[in-house]
Enzyme design. Structure first.
Site, PDB file in Angstrom:
ATOM      1  N   LYS A   6       0.849  -1.198   0.000  1.00  0.00           N
ATOM      2  CA  LYS A   6       0.000   0.000   0.000  1.00  0.00           C
ATOM      3  C   LYS A   6       0.884   1.247   0.000  1.00  0.00           C
ATOM      4  O   LYS A   6       1.904   1.273   0.714  1.00  0.00           O
ATOM      5  CB  LYS A   6      -0.911  -0.044   1.232  1.00  0.00           C
ATOM      6  CG  LYS A   6      -1.985   1.045   1.266  1.00  0.00           C
ATOM      7  CD  LYS A   6      -2.896   0.830   2.466  1.00  0.00           C
ATOM      8  CE  LYS A   6      -3.973   1.880   2.591  1.00  0.00           C
ATOM      9  NZ  LYS A   6      -4.883   1.648   3.727  1.00  0.00           N
ATOM     10  N   SER A  31      -9.676   1.579   2.866  1.00  0.00           N
ATOM     11  CA  SER A  31      -8.837   2.327   1.963  1.00  0.00           C
ATOM     12  C   SER A  31      -7.758   1.490   1.256  1.00  0.00           C
ATOM     13  O   SER A  31      -7.116   1.983   0.328  1.00  0.00           O
ATOM     14  CB  SER A  31      -8.136   3.450   2.723  1.00  0.00           C
ATOM     15  OG  SER A  31      -7.295   2.912   3.741  1.00  0.00           O
ATOM     16  N   SER A  65      -9.900  -0.723   7.107  1.00  0.00           N
ATOM     17  CA  SER A  65      -9.337  -0.522   5.762  1.00  0.00           C
ATOM     18  C   SER A  65      -8.616  -1.717   5.163  1.00  0.00           C
ATOM     19  O   SER A  65      -8.235  -1.676   3.989  1.00  0.00           O
ATOM     20  CB  SER A  65      -8.387   0.674   5.770  1.00  0.00           C
ATOM     21  OG  SER A  65      -9.119   1.858   5.826  1.00  0.00           O
TER      22      SER A  65
END
Lengths: 107, 455
Positions: free
Chosen positions: B53, B128, B152
């Site tokens: 990420k 996210s 997330s």
């Protein structure tokens, strides 16, 4: 509690943000919508104010670092320099002896 | 295939898909094939292509956090989790898309465009960590790193039909994870299977002197836990996570999963977590409050872009206003308001009390003999792109079942439990602090028994 346009402008200044008039109007409306939802917290029964968990909580909290609303911060200016400075003797700072050297052996 | 060839193949597949006619936009950066190195050919992750990420610091790629304000920013150091994964032989093949600074539940808030759900490209992958979840679900990489502040990792894992783990707060170092809400942020792992996600977690877990909140407890055998079975475990089902309005099809899948656990030897018990209703309001005071402080550093002085203005304050304002997206600005405004003089006790103080009560709810059921809790991961399957962008509250409510674990600091895992109208849904297992192994045992059984469940 609702936020007016002027209040939102003040918050933006604090947050170092700038919005155009239209954007600020929309944001003010959205903030009020979110705050309306947050109002549910007012129904919360009384309980302890801060998180201080013994198990599983972040260690930083366990050390009591969570800021309370009325946290007392010691004012170092209230203390004499002797209290906060390093130990002092015969015109020198006192330091721990070096490994292997004992006080009675002399220099 | 050699260990390095696997990673090279993954890079080729990513380039082909993302450069093709129907890209997922899961990656913000992809490794150059010649730069790939296996640091440890004998390690637990030897040669495994890993996606990271883009809010985790990497020295080999830019770290943008999905924000314009960090466009072109190259970290001078590597996050601990990436360093550990590489030391175990993993090969980082790219950085994945995310909601800007991890603020969002759909990966639509990225300054670099939304990521699409590989199961249905008209839908979001969740967020996210949507880029990481989509990359794993599309088969581009077997595992990925994400971060979980309010769900997330678990929510996008559920939306994309894969496995996502949020460990206990303190289990994994946050060093090099760009801070959003520091008391809630935790690095998590995503994988095609429970074993894959557990394997990555095994490698990145453990004490790190660079993170003051990292814990010294030894890491249990997480991989071995997956096959441990559930004989004798007590699984609590909280009433508050199965409200009357829940999609009946989701309720059927939850009940099917519980039936399988019972058949495998677990005992099912109804429990109550009465302060759950305060979780979303509590989270949306505390997280923005911490974000308003953490993101004050993006002012054009030290990082990324800077907008030239006549004076310093105007430069700060112009840089932040142009560099940050609307959701980030909304949360900074909310947090600044909640922390401002006169409102601090009313909002922040009350939210802290709510957090304490939510934590005590969990402690109480676990002390009462419940080994783990089972809930749906999200109230709905993946929603349409754009469907919730105009209503922040509606968007925030997609995390209603996941935020409590972050508020209490307990571990959670999302594992696929079937699909509704062709869209995957996840079941969430929550365990007491530091009991990730127990949670993995339940997830392992569900994975084996629920292949292909559909409503």
């Amino acid at each position: 509690m609702s936020v007016g346009r002027e209040h939102a402008e003040r918050i933006a200044v604090l947050a170092r943000l700038h919005f155009g008039a239209e954007e600020l109007d929309r944001l003010t409306e959205e903030l009020n919508h979110i705050l309306q939802h947050v109002e549910a917290l007012k129904n919360l029964e009384d309980g302890p104010a801060a998180v201080h968990s013994e198990e599983g909580a972040p260690q930083a909290w366990q050390r009591g670092s969570t800021r309370g609303s009325e946290a007392e911060v010691p004012d170092t200016l209230d203390q004499g320099l002797n209290e906060v400075g390093p130990d002092w003797a015969e015109g020198f700072f006192v330091v721990p002896p070096l490994p292997g050297i004992h006080k009675d052996e002399g220099a | 295939m050699t260990t390095l060839a696997k990673a090279a193949h993954a890079v080729g597949a990513i380039q082909e898909l993302e450069g093709g006619r129907t890209p997922l936009n899961a990656f913000l950066a992809v490794a150059h094939p010649e730069s790939l190195v296996v640091a440890n050919p004998e390690g637990l992750l030897a040669g495994i292509p890993l996606a990271v990420k883009d809010n985790l610091a990497t020295t080999g790629f830019d770290t943008t956090c999905g924000s314009k304000v960090l466009e072109g920013y190259r970290s001078p150091y590597e996050s601990t989790v990436v360093r550990r994964a590489k030391a175990a032989g993993a090969v980082v093949v790219g950085k994945t898309n995310l909601d800007e600074f991890a603020m969002g539940s759909s990966t639509e808030n990225s300054a670099y465009g939304p990521t699409l759900n590989p199961h249905d490209r008209s839908r979001v992958p969740g967020g996210s960590s949507g880029g990481s979840a989509a990359a794993v679900a599309a088969g581009l990489v077997p595992m990925a790193l994400g971060s979980d502040t309010g769900g997330s990792v678990r929510q996008p894992a559920a939306f994309c039909g894969i496995v996502g783990i949020k460990p206990t707060y303190g289990r994994v170092s946050r060093y090099g994870l760009v801070a959003y809400a520091s008391s809630l942020d935790q690095v998590g792992t995503l994988g095609r299977t429970v074993t894959d996600a557990a394997r990555l977690l095994q490698v990145v877990s453990g004490y790190d002197e660079r993170d003051a909140t990292s814990d010294e407890r030894p890491v249990p055998d997480l991989l071995g836990a997956v096959d441990q079975g559930v004989e004798g475990l007590v699984v609590g089902v909280p009433d508050e996570y199965l409200p009357d309005g829940l999609d009946p099809a989701l309720r059927v899948l939850v009940n099917t999963a519980l039936g399988e656990l019972e058949e495998a030897g677990a005992q099912i018990r109804r429990v109550s977590l009465p302060h759950t209703r305060y979780a979303i309001p509590c989270y949306y005071v505390l997280a923005p409050a911490e974000a308003s402080s953490n993101l004050s550093r993006y002012d054009g002085v030290r990082y990324g872009v800077r907008c030239a203005e006549a004076d310093l304050i105007s430069m700060y304002q112009a840089t932040r206003s142009q560099g940050l997206g609307i959701e980030v600005k909304r949360r900074i405004m909310l947090g600044t308001y909640a922390l401002s003089a006169g409102y601090y006790d009313e909002y922040y103080g009350t939210a802290q009390r709510a957090r304490r009560m939510i934590t005590e709810d969990f402690r109480s059921v676990f002390d009462d003999g419940v080994d783990v809790l089972f809930t749906p991961t999200s109230p709905t399957p993946a929603f349409k792109i754009g469907e919730r962008m105009d209503d922040p509250i509606e968007m925030y409510l997609s995390d209603v079942f996941t935020v409590t674990a972050n508020l209490a600091g307990i571990p959670g895992i999302s594992v696929p439990i079937g699909s509704i109208r062709g869209l995957p849904v996840g079941g969430q297992v929550l365990a007491p602090w530091w009991q990730e192994d127990r949670m993995l045992a339940i997830a392992g059984v569900l994975e084996t028994r629920l292949q292909g469940a559909e409503v």
